[in-house]
Design a protein around this motif. Structure first.
Motif, PDB file in Angstrom:
ATOM      1  N   MET A 131      -0.901  -4.273  12.949  1.00  0.00           N
ATOM      2  CA  MET A 131      -0.488  -3.528  11.765  1.00  0.00           C
ATOM      3  C   MET A 131      -0.538  -2.023  11.994  1.00  0.00           C
ATOM      4  O   MET A 131       0.218  -1.273  11.378  1.00  0.00           O
ATOM      5  CB  MET A 131      -1.371  -3.919  10.582  1.00  0.00           C
ATOM      6  N   ASP A 132      -1.440  -1.576  12.876  1.00  0.00           N
ATOM      7  CA  ASP A 132      -1.589  -0.152  13.169  1.00  0.00           C
ATOM      8  C   ASP A 132      -0.589   0.254  14.253  1.00  0.00           C
ATOM      9  O   ASP A 132      -0.939   0.530  15.394  1.00  0.00           O
ATOM     10  CB  ASP A 132      -3.024   0.135  13.637  1.00  0.00           C
ATOM     11  N   LYS A 133       0.673   0.301  13.867  1.00  0.00           N
ATOM     12  CA  LYS A 133       1.742   0.493  14.848  1.00  0.00           C
ATOM     13  C   LYS A 133       1.719   1.856  15.518  1.00  0.00           C
ATOM     14  O   LYS A 133       2.124   2.007  16.673  1.00  0.00           O
ATOM     15  CB  LYS A 133       3.102   0.261  14.175  1.00  0.00           C
ATOM     16  N   GLY A 137      -5.531   4.460  14.119  1.00  0.00           N
ATOM     17  CA  GLY A 137      -6.814   3.922  13.677  1.00  0.00           C
ATOM     18  C   GLY A 137      -6.893   3.585  12.213  1.00  0.00           C
ATOM     19  O   GLY A 137      -7.988   3.358  11.681  1.00  0.00           O
ATOM     20  N   SER A 138      -5.755   3.522  11.535  1.00  0.00           N
ATOM     21  CA  SER A 138      -5.764   3.144  10.121  1.00  0.00           C
ATOM     22  C   SER A 138      -4.475   2.423   9.776  1.00  0.00           C
ATOM     23  O   SER A 138      -3.461   2.564  10.453  1.00  0.00           O
ATOM     24  CB  SER A 138      -5.928   4.380   9.224  1.00  0.00           C
ATOM     25  N   ILE A 139      -4.556   1.617   8.719  1.00  0.00           N
ATOM     26  CA  ILE A 139      -3.377   0.910   8.225  1.00  0.00           C
ATOM     27  C   ILE A 139      -3.278   1.168   6.731  1.00  0.00           C
ATOM     28  O   ILE A 139      -4.259   1.524   6.083  1.00  0.00           O
ATOM     29  CB  ILE A 139      -3.465  -0.604   8.497  1.00  0.00           C
ATOM     30  N   SER A 140      -2.100   0.977   6.200  1.00  0.00           N
ATOM     31  CA  SER A 140      -1.925   1.193   4.772  1.00  0.00           C
ATOM     32  C   SER A 140      -2.461  -0.008   4.004  1.00  0.00           C
ATOM     33  O   SER A 140      -2.560  -1.124   4.527  1.00  0.00           O
ATOM     34  CB  SER A 140      -0.441   1.394   4.444  1.00  0.00           C
ATOM     35  N   SER A 141      -2.806   0.213   2.757  1.00  0.00           N
ATOM     36  CA  SER A 141      -3.278  -0.888   1.917  1.00  0.00           C
ATOM     37  C   SER A 141      -2.178  -1.928   1.755  1.00  0.00           C
ATOM     38  O   SER A 141      -2.455  -3.125   1.643  1.00  0.00           O
ATOM     39  CB  SER A 141      -3.732  -0.367   0.553  1.00  0.00           C
ATOM     40  N   ILE A 170      -6.744   2.287   5.335  1.00  0.00           N
ATOM     41  CA  ILE A 170      -7.890   1.435   5.632  1.00  0.00           C
ATOM     42  C   ILE A 170      -8.194   1.528   7.118  1.00  0.00           C
ATOM     43  O   ILE A 170      -7.308   1.317   7.957  1.00  0.00           O
ATOM     44  CB  ILE A 170      -7.589  -0.026   5.232  1.00  0.00           C
ATOM     45  N   THR A 171      -9.428   1.857   7.456  1.00  0.00           N
ATOM     46  CA  THR A 171      -9.823   2.005   8.853  1.00  0.00           C
ATOM     47  C   THR A 171     -10.176   0.647   9.460  1.00  0.00           C
ATOM     48  O   THR A 171     -10.331  -0.348   8.750  1.00  0.00           O
ATOM     49  CB  THR A 171     -11.040   2.931   8.991  1.00  0.00           C
ATOM     50  N   LEU A 172     -10.338   0.628  10.788  1.00  0.00           N
ATOM     51  CA  LEU A 172     -10.751  -0.602  11.463  1.00  0.00           C
ATOM     52  C   LEU A 172     -12.121  -1.055  10.964  1.00  0.00           C
ATOM     53  O   LEU A 172     -12.363  -2.250  10.766  1.00  0.00           O
ATOM     54  CB  LEU A 172     -10.785  -0.387  12.983  1.00  0.00           C
ATOM     55  N   SER A 173     -13.026  -0.109  10.747  1.00  0.00           N
ATOM     56  CA  SER A 173     -14.353  -0.457  10.237  1.00  0.00           C
ATOM     57  C   SER A 173     -14.252  -1.121   8.867  1.00  0.00           C
ATOM     58  O   SER A 173     -14.938  -2.119   8.593  1.00  0.00           O
ATOM     59  CB  SER A 173     -15.232   0.798  10.149  1.00  0.00           C
ATOM     60  N   ASP A 174     -13.424  -0.568   7.971  1.00  0.00           N
ATOM     61  CA  ASP A 174     -13.197  -1.169   6.657  1.00  0.00           C
ATOM     62  C   ASP A 174     -12.685  -2.598   6.811  1.00  0.00           C
ATOM     63  O   ASP A 174     -13.168  -3.534   6.170  1.00  0.00           O
ATOM     64  CB  ASP A 174     -12.157  -0.379   5.854  1.00  0.00           C
TER      65      ASP A 174
END
Length: 204
Positions: A131-133, A137-141, A170-174
């Motif tokens: 998803m993190d194209k 290090g983050s993706i959209s909700s 949203i981060t990988l940790s989230d």
């Protein structure tokens, strides 16, 4: 006992006049990795394999996690690092690394798992990187909602995003926090995204 090929041939003959052959073909395909999936998996594998030796080792995997803002546990309850466990779970030939074939097998098993018993640590990272194209290090909700809808169903989606005020990152940790809690408790609390913010790193 019949092998899978003979069993399927008998079933196809039995269901030939009922339209079940088409259904069986669809079910067969759902458990296979498509050409597009393979391209995406190859891209992700190459992102992690910065040494370009066609395998993912501990150093490369740890580098990838940290580059995505995630701080892996150094020593877990098994006496090894979180990174070592991620590799060990899918290392079929026990060489201490993950080959292209093992990476693809991991993805197929994780995606098709209906029992919840398949190891998911590396699979979850793979899903996030799919998803993190842009690799930031983050993706959209919105992207996360699509994955959760597919993987957990509408009730979980509504539970997580019931107080959603709009688009957020949203981060990988989230992402890992919520997925791991869901696997452990069969309950996914609301995600609190935070662009560029590490939400506590690995599970400590």
């Amino acid at each position: 006992f019949f092998n899978d090929t003979k069993r399927n041939s008998i079933l196809r003959a039995s269901y030939k006049m009922t339209g079940m052959v088409k259904l069986m073909d669809e079910l067969d395909q759902s458990f296979k990795t498509s050409t597009q999936d393979n391209k995406v998996l190859q891209r992700i594998f190459e992102r992690i394999d910065y040494k370009k030796d066609n395998k993912i080792d501990k150093e490369e995997l740890e580098h990838t996690l940290r580059s995505l803002g995630y701080d892996p546990v150094k020593v877990n309850q098994y006496g090894i690092s979180e990174v070592e466990q991620m590799i060990w779970e899918v290392d079929e030939d026990s060489d201490g690394s993950v080959s292209v074939e093992e990476f693809q097998l991991m993805f197929e098993r994780g995606r098709n798992d209906r029992t919840g018993h398949e190891p998911k640590k590396l699979f979850n990272l793979c899903q996030f990187m799919c998803m993190d194209k842009d690799g930031d290090g983050s993706i959209s909700s919105e992207e996360c909602m699509e994955m959760i809808m597919h993987r957990y169903g509408r009730p979980k989606l509504d539970e997580i995003f019931r107080n959603d005020a709009g688009e957020r990152e949203i981060t990988l940790s989230d992402f890992l926090l919520q997925v791991n809690r869901s696997a452990k408790n069969d309950k996914m609390p609301q995600i609190k995204g935070s662009k560029g913010q590490n939400s506590g790193g690995g599970r400590r």
